[in-house]
Design a protein around this motif. Structure first.
Motif, PDB file in Angstrom:
ATOM      1  N   GLN A 152       0.838  -1.197   0.000  1.00  0.00           N
ATOM      2  CA  GLN A 152       0.000   0.000   0.000  1.00  0.00           C
ATOM      3  C   GLN A 152       0.877   1.253   0.000  1.00  0.00           C
ATOM      4  O   GLN A 152       0.588   2.225   0.699  1.00  0.00           O
ATOM      5  N   THR A 155      -0.901   4.510  -0.762  1.00  0.00           N
ATOM      6  CA  THR A 155      -1.824   4.903   0.302  1.00  0.00           C
ATOM      7  C   THR A 155      -1.066   5.430   1.513  1.00  0.00           C
ATOM      8  O   THR A 155      -1.459   6.430   2.123  1.00  0.00           O
ATOM      9  N   ALA A 158       0.132   8.843   0.725  1.00  0.00           N
ATOM     10  CA  ALA A 158      -0.966   9.807   0.855  1.00  0.00           C
ATOM     11  C   ALA A 158      -1.197  10.160   2.317  1.00  0.00           C
ATOM     12  O   ALA A 158      -1.412  11.328   2.667  1.00  0.00           O
ATOM     13  N   ALA A 159      -1.141   9.152   3.186  1.00  0.00           N
ATOM     14  CA  ALA A 159      -1.363   9.383   4.614  1.00  0.00           C
ATOM     15  C   ALA A 159      -0.299  10.308   5.197  1.00  0.00           C
ATOM     16  O   ALA A 159      -0.607  11.259   5.930  1.00  0.00           O
ATOM     17  N   ALA A 205      -7.439  13.103   8.336  1.00  0.00           N
ATOM     18  CA  ALA A 205      -7.555  12.363   7.076  1.00  0.00           C
ATOM     19  C   ALA A 205      -6.340  11.465   6.870  1.00  0.00           C
ATOM     20  O   ALA A 205      -6.459  10.327   6.398  1.00  0.00           O
ATOM     21  N   THR A 209      -6.465   7.420   6.633  1.00  0.00           N
ATOM     22  CA  THR A 209      -5.878   6.782   5.448  1.00  0.00           C
ATOM     23  C   THR A 209      -4.830   5.748   5.841  1.00  0.00           C
ATOM     24  O   THR A 209      -4.771   4.653   5.269  1.00  0.00           O
ATOM     25  N   HIS A 212      -6.542   2.709   7.255  1.00  0.00           N
ATOM     26  CA  HIS A 212      -7.159   1.952   6.164  1.00  0.00           C
ATOM     27  C   HIS A 212      -6.111   1.110   5.435  1.00  0.00           C
ATOM     28  O   HIS A 212      -6.339  -0.075   5.143  1.00  0.00           O
TER      29      HIS A 212
END
Length: 228
Positions: A152, A155, A158-159, A205, A209, A212
């Motif tokens: 990931q 992801t 992004a986090a 957020a 993220t 997740h």
């Protein structure tokens, strides 16, 4: 090679730097609006630019556009989309050229260019990082125009980027205070409530993220090898 730890790390580093640069450029463009719309205010500090008010309005518009282009490039980089790297370079080059012109114009008309210097240096630093990514041996692992191999990585990038931008939003008024304090007033703190809300939202957020991504990683690890 794309699954190597260093390749994943470099992808994340690039995305985080691009995110911070995009936000910094966007803030710089929006922040310039105060001076562009009222050059004779602020105790006359910016009175020298009054005859060229149109130019400062242009700095605002192009700065905001460059920031938005940077944000879009970040999304493409995270997803590993076609032209992601190209679009990132375009945004960085636009931000660099814009702030070079802004810097020299400010020094010529008002004798100082801060805080434009900081935005310019951030664009240059990130641009250099992205150009170094094109070194053949490095690009084979980093290649932003292909999805990250396995895991990931995008992801998690992004986090981290969301959290980093959140911290920047929460601290920008303090970082910029030395160059934005006029007559005892810190004008960098003019949007305190807005930036605080934005910063908290971005950090939350980022946390969501990351959780997740972690959940997906754990689930995949629990699957039988044939189902992965």
């Amino acid at each position: 090679m794309r699954n190597k730890w260093w390749a994943k790390l470099l992808r994340i580093v690039g995305i985080v730097f691009m995110s911070l640069t995009a936000l910094f450029t966007l803030m710089g463009g929006a922040g310039t609006a105060c001076v562009a719309l009222n050059p004779t205010g602020f105790g006359g500090t910016f009175a020298g630019i009054a005859p060229f008010q149109w130019l400062w309005i242009l700095f605002v518009l192009v700065g905001i556009a460059a920031g938005i282009m940077g944000v879009r490039a970040v999304v493409l980089l995270i997803k590993g989309m076609k032209h992601a790297y190209r679009d990132a370079l375009i945004a960085l080059l636009l931000g660099t050229v814009l702030n070079v012109v802004h810097l020299f114009a400010s020094r010529a008309l008002r004798g100082s260019s801060m805080p434009v210097d900081g935005v310019l240096y951030m664009n240059i630093l990130t641009l250099v990082i992205f150009l170094l990514f094109r070194i053949p041996g490095v690009w084979q692992g980093v290649d932003y125009e292909k999805p990250a191999g396995g895991g990931q990585t995008g992801t998690y990038a992004a986090a981290i980027a969301l959290a980093a931008c959140g911290l920047l939003s929460l601290t920008i008024q303090f970082l910029m205070a030395p160059t934005h304090t006029i007559g005892g007033v810190n004008y960098a703190d003019a949007w305190h409530a807005t930036l605080t809300a934005l910063g908290v939202a971005l950090i939350l957020a980022g946390l969501v993220t990351a959780l997740h991504a972690r959940r997906i990683t754990v689930r995949r690890a629990a699957l039988p090898e044939a189902a992965k």
